[in-house]
Design a protein around this motif. Structure first.
Motif, PDB file in Angstrom:
ATOM      1  N   GLY A  46       0.809  -1.211   0.000  1.00  0.00           N
ATOM      2  CA  GLY A  46       0.000   0.000   0.000  1.00  0.00           C
ATOM      3  C   GLY A  46       0.843   1.263   0.000  1.00  0.00           C
ATOM      4  O   GLY A  46       0.541   2.225  -0.707  1.00  0.00           O
ATOM      5  N   ILE A  47       1.918   1.267   0.776  1.00  0.00           N
ATOM      6  CA  ILE A  47       2.824   2.426   0.822  1.00  0.00           C
ATOM      7  C   ILE A  47       3.428   2.671  -0.559  1.00  0.00           C
ATOM      8  O   ILE A  47       3.491   3.800  -1.033  1.00  0.00           O
ATOM      9  N   ASN A  48       3.884   1.588  -1.174  1.00  0.00           N
ATOM     10  CA  ASN A  48       4.562   1.691  -2.475  1.00  0.00           C
ATOM     11  C   ASN A  48       3.595   1.746  -3.653  1.00  0.00           C
ATOM     12  O   ASN A  48       4.034   1.832  -4.802  1.00  0.00           O
ATOM     13  N   ARG A  49       2.317   1.642  -3.374  1.00  0.00           N
ATOM     14  CA  ARG A  49       1.275   1.649  -4.410  1.00  0.00           C
ATOM     15  C   ARG A  49       1.548   0.596  -5.485  1.00  0.00           C
ATOM     16  O   ARG A  49       1.399   0.839  -6.673  1.00  0.00           O
ATOM     17  N   GLU A  50       1.975  -0.572  -5.017  1.00  0.00           N
ATOM     18  CA  GLU A  50       2.283  -1.671  -5.932  1.00  0.00           C
ATOM     19  C   GLU A  50       1.003  -2.312  -6.437  1.00  0.00           C
ATOM     20  O   GLU A  50       0.056  -2.509  -5.687  1.00  0.00           O
ATOM     21  N   LEU A  56      -4.481  -8.453  -4.338  1.00  0.00           N
ATOM     22  CA  LEU A  56      -4.201  -8.936  -2.988  1.00  0.00           C
ATOM     23  C   LEU A  56      -5.464  -8.729  -2.150  1.00  0.00           C
ATOM     24  O   LEU A  56      -6.396  -8.035  -2.565  1.00  0.00           O
ATOM     25  N   SER A  57      -5.484  -9.295  -0.959  1.00  0.00           N
ATOM     26  CA  SER A  57      -6.684  -9.245  -0.110  1.00  0.00           C
ATOM     27  C   SER A  57      -7.217  -7.833   0.077  1.00  0.00           C
ATOM     28  O   SER A  57      -8.420  -7.584  -0.049  1.00  0.00           O
ATOM     29  N   HIS A  58      -6.334  -6.895   0.389  1.00  0.00           N
ATOM     30  CA  HIS A  58      -6.792  -5.533   0.661  1.00  0.00           C
ATOM     31  C   HIS A  58      -7.199  -4.799  -0.620  1.00  0.00           C
ATOM     32  O   HIS A  58      -8.072  -3.933  -0.576  1.00  0.00           O
ATOM     33  N   ASP A  59      -6.583  -5.155  -1.740  1.00  0.00           N
ATOM     34  CA  ASP A  59      -7.035  -4.608  -3.020  1.00  0.00           C
ATOM     35  C   ASP A  59      -8.457  -5.090  -3.303  1.00  0.00           C
ATOM     36  O   ASP A  59      -9.314  -4.313  -3.726  1.00  0.00           O
ATOM     37  N   LEU A  60      -8.689  -6.373  -3.058  1.00  0.00           N
ATOM     38  CA  LEU A  60     -10.012  -6.949  -3.261  1.00  0.00           C
ATOM     39  C   LEU A  60     -11.034  -6.293  -2.328  1.00  0.00           C
ATOM     40  O   LEU A  60     -12.148  -5.971  -2.743  1.00  0.00           O
ATOM     41  N   MET A  61     -10.652  -6.083  -1.054  1.00  0.00           N
ATOM     42  CA  MET A  61     -11.568  -5.415  -0.114  1.00  0.00           C
ATOM     43  C   MET A  61     -11.955  -4.029  -0.627  1.00  0.00           C
ATOM     44  O   MET A  61     -13.129  -3.649  -0.582  1.00  0.00           O
ATOM     45  N   ASP A 107      -4.952  -4.311   9.212  1.00  0.00           N
ATOM     46  CA  ASP A 107      -5.875  -4.377   8.073  1.00  0.00           C
ATOM     47  C   ASP A 107      -6.432  -2.993   7.760  1.00  0.00           C
ATOM     48  O   ASP A 107      -6.554  -2.606   6.594  1.00  0.00           O
ATOM     49  N   ALA A 108      -6.780  -2.250   8.808  1.00  0.00           N
ATOM     50  CA  ALA A 108      -7.329  -0.906   8.624  1.00  0.00           C
ATOM     51  C   ALA A 108      -6.306   0.008   7.949  1.00  0.00           C
ATOM     52  O   ALA A 108      -6.645   0.766   7.038  1.00  0.00           O
ATOM     53  N   ILE A 109      -5.052  -0.087   8.368  1.00  0.00           N
ATOM     54  CA  ILE A 109      -3.988   0.743   7.785  1.00  0.00           C
ATOM     55  C   ILE A 109      -3.781   0.365   6.315  1.00  0.00           C
ATOM     56  O   ILE A 109      -3.689   1.230   5.440  1.00  0.00           O
ATOM     57  N   ALA A 110      -3.713  -0.942   6.031  1.00  0.00           N
ATOM     58  CA  ALA A 110      -3.514  -1.397   4.646  1.00  0.00           C
ATOM     59  C   ALA A 110      -4.662  -0.930   3.758  1.00  0.00           C
ATOM     60  O   ALA A 110      -4.440  -0.501   2.618  1.00  0.00           O
ATOM     61  N   LEU A 111      -5.869  -0.973   4.256  1.00  0.00           N
ATOM     62  CA  LEU A 111      -7.029  -0.536   3.487  1.00  0.00           C
ATOM     63  C   LEU A 111      -7.024   0.982   3.308  1.00  0.00           C
ATOM     64  O   LEU A 111      -7.316   1.488   2.221  1.00  0.00           O
ATOM     65  N   ALA A 112      -6.665   1.718   4.356  1.00  0.00           N
ATOM     66  CA  ALA A 112      -6.593   3.181   4.264  1.00  0.00           C
ATOM     67  C   ALA A 112      -5.570   3.607   3.219  1.00  0.00           C
ATOM     68  O   ALA A 112      -5.807   4.553   2.461  1.00  0.00           O
ATOM     69  N   LEU A 113      -4.438   2.921   3.172  1.00  0.00           N
ATOM     70  CA  LEU A 113      -3.409   3.261   2.185  1.00  0.00           C
ATOM     71  C   LEU A 113      -3.917   3.055   0.760  1.00  0.00           C
ATOM     72  O   LEU A 113      -3.584   3.823  -0.146  1.00  0.00           O
ATOM     73  N   ARG A 114      -4.730   2.034   0.549  1.00  0.00           N
ATOM     74  CA  ARG A 114      -5.236   1.748  -0.800  1.00  0.00           C
ATOM     75  C   ARG A 114      -6.374   2.675  -1.222  1.00  0.00           C
ATOM     76  O   ARG A 114      -6.600   2.878  -2.400  1.00  0.00           O
ATOM     77  N   THR A 115      -7.094   3.217  -0.237  1.00  0.00           N
ATOM     78  CA  THR A 115      -8.242   4.061  -0.565  1.00  0.00           C
ATOM     79  C   THR A 115      -7.949   5.550  -0.367  1.00  0.00           C
ATOM     80  O   THR A 115      -8.822   6.380  -0.635  1.00  0.00           O
ATOM     81  N   GLY A 116      -6.762   5.873   0.115  1.00  0.00           N
ATOM     82  CA  GLY A 116      -6.415   7.270   0.360  1.00  0.00           C
ATOM     83  C   GLY A 116      -7.153   7.858   1.555  1.00  0.00           C
ATOM     84  O   GLY A 116      -7.316   9.070   1.655  1.00  0.00           O
ATOM     85  N   SER A 117      -7.587   7.000   2.463  1.00  0.00           N
ATOM     86  CA  SER A 117      -8.328   7.448   3.645  1.00  0.00           C
ATOM     87  C   SER A 117      -7.372   7.844   4.767  1.00  0.00           C
ATOM     88  O   SER A 117      -6.236   7.387   4.822  1.00  0.00           O
ATOM     89  N   SER A 118      -7.854   8.676   5.673  1.00  0.00           N
ATOM     90  CA  SER A 118      -7.019   9.140   6.776  1.00  0.00           C
ATOM     91  C   SER A 118      -6.989   8.113   7.907  1.00  0.00           C
ATOM     92  O   SER A 118      -7.904   7.300   8.066  1.00  0.00           O
ATOM     93  N   ILE A 119      -5.914   8.177   8.676  1.00  0.00           N
ATOM     94  CA  ILE A 119      -5.714   7.291   9.829  1.00  0.00           C
ATOM     95  C   ILE A 119      -5.657   8.182  11.059  1.00  0.00           C
ATOM     96  O   ILE A 119      -4.823   9.093  11.142  1.00  0.00           O
ATOM     97  N   TRP A 120      -6.550   7.926  11.999  1.00  0.00           N
ATOM     98  CA  TRP A 120      -6.635   8.729  13.217  1.00  0.00           C
ATOM     99  C   TRP A 120      -6.382   7.851  14.428  1.00  0.00           C
ATOM    100  O   TRP A 120      -6.628   6.649  14.404  1.00  0.00           O
TER     101      TRP A 120
END
Length: 197
Positions: A46-50, A56-61, A107-120
């Motif tokens: 997710g960090i590297n936008r690979e 992958l699981s989080h891409d599918l989510m 999982d929340a962090i991996a999903l946030a990275l893929r969707t551009g969502s904020s982490i609080w």
């Protein structure tokens, strides 16, 4: 609440376990969360936008959420219970109805990275789990080390290494046993992302 960013993935020196590091906006505090190898790979992707050939699981989510009309507004890491971080996904559906789902922070962090969502993260959690980061001191140390290298010749470095190797104990001297060297598990009281998958 404090908006956090993913500073990166590190390895615990003692256990070689991966750690995701979340940094506050000032850059002065980081919160380490111990994770497993698979979680680390998902976060790094997710960090590297690979993009992998197959999702992958989080891409599918993320794709399933989009297909179902759900949007991830933000991730909130809200508690530490039994040395485990707790997180929720804050979602909205197509009719703007708010939904909240329990999730592992990794999982929340991996999903946030893929969707551009904020982490609080709640301030209390940051206070309880953060480690100080002194970027200015790190920059000074790096500059001092660069000056040292610039002013050191290979011959001087070899002389220094020979002098220090004479000060080390001989090979046949008994070394302190691992159990005596560390009487406690250094990770025993540190919060992790363990918990139900």
């Amino acid at each position: 609440m404090v908006e956090m960013s993913v500073a990166g993935i590190a390895l615990d020196a003692a256990s070689r376990s991966p750690i995701v590091l979340l940094r506050d906006p000032s850059g002065r505090r980081q919160v380490p969360i111990w994770i497993d190898q698979a979680q680390a790979q998902n976060i790094l992707a997710g960090i590297n936008r690979e993009r992998s050939p197959r999702p992958l699981s989080h891409d599918l989510m993320a794709q399933l959420m989009a297909a179902g009309g759900l949007a991830l507004d933000r991730v909130i890491i809200h508690a530490i219970e039994d040395n485990t971080f707790r997180a929720v996904l804050k979602l909205t559906n197509a009719t703007e109805e708010a939904l909240e789902l329990d999730a592992r922070p990794s999982d929340a962090i991996a999903l946030a990275l893929r969707t551009g969502s904020s982490i609080w993260m709640l301030e209390e959690v940051v206070v309880d789990a953060s480690i100080p980061v002194d970027a200015e001191a790190d920059a000074v140390d790096q500059e001092d080390f660069r000056r040292f290298l610039d002013n050191t010749t290979p011959a001087a470095l070899i002389r220094h290494l020979r002098r220090t190797s004479k000060d080390e104990p001989a090979q046949d001297e008994p070394a302190q046993s691992e159990s005596a060297a560390s009487e406690e598990d250094p990770e025993a009281d540190l919060p992790s992302d363990a918990g139900s998958p």
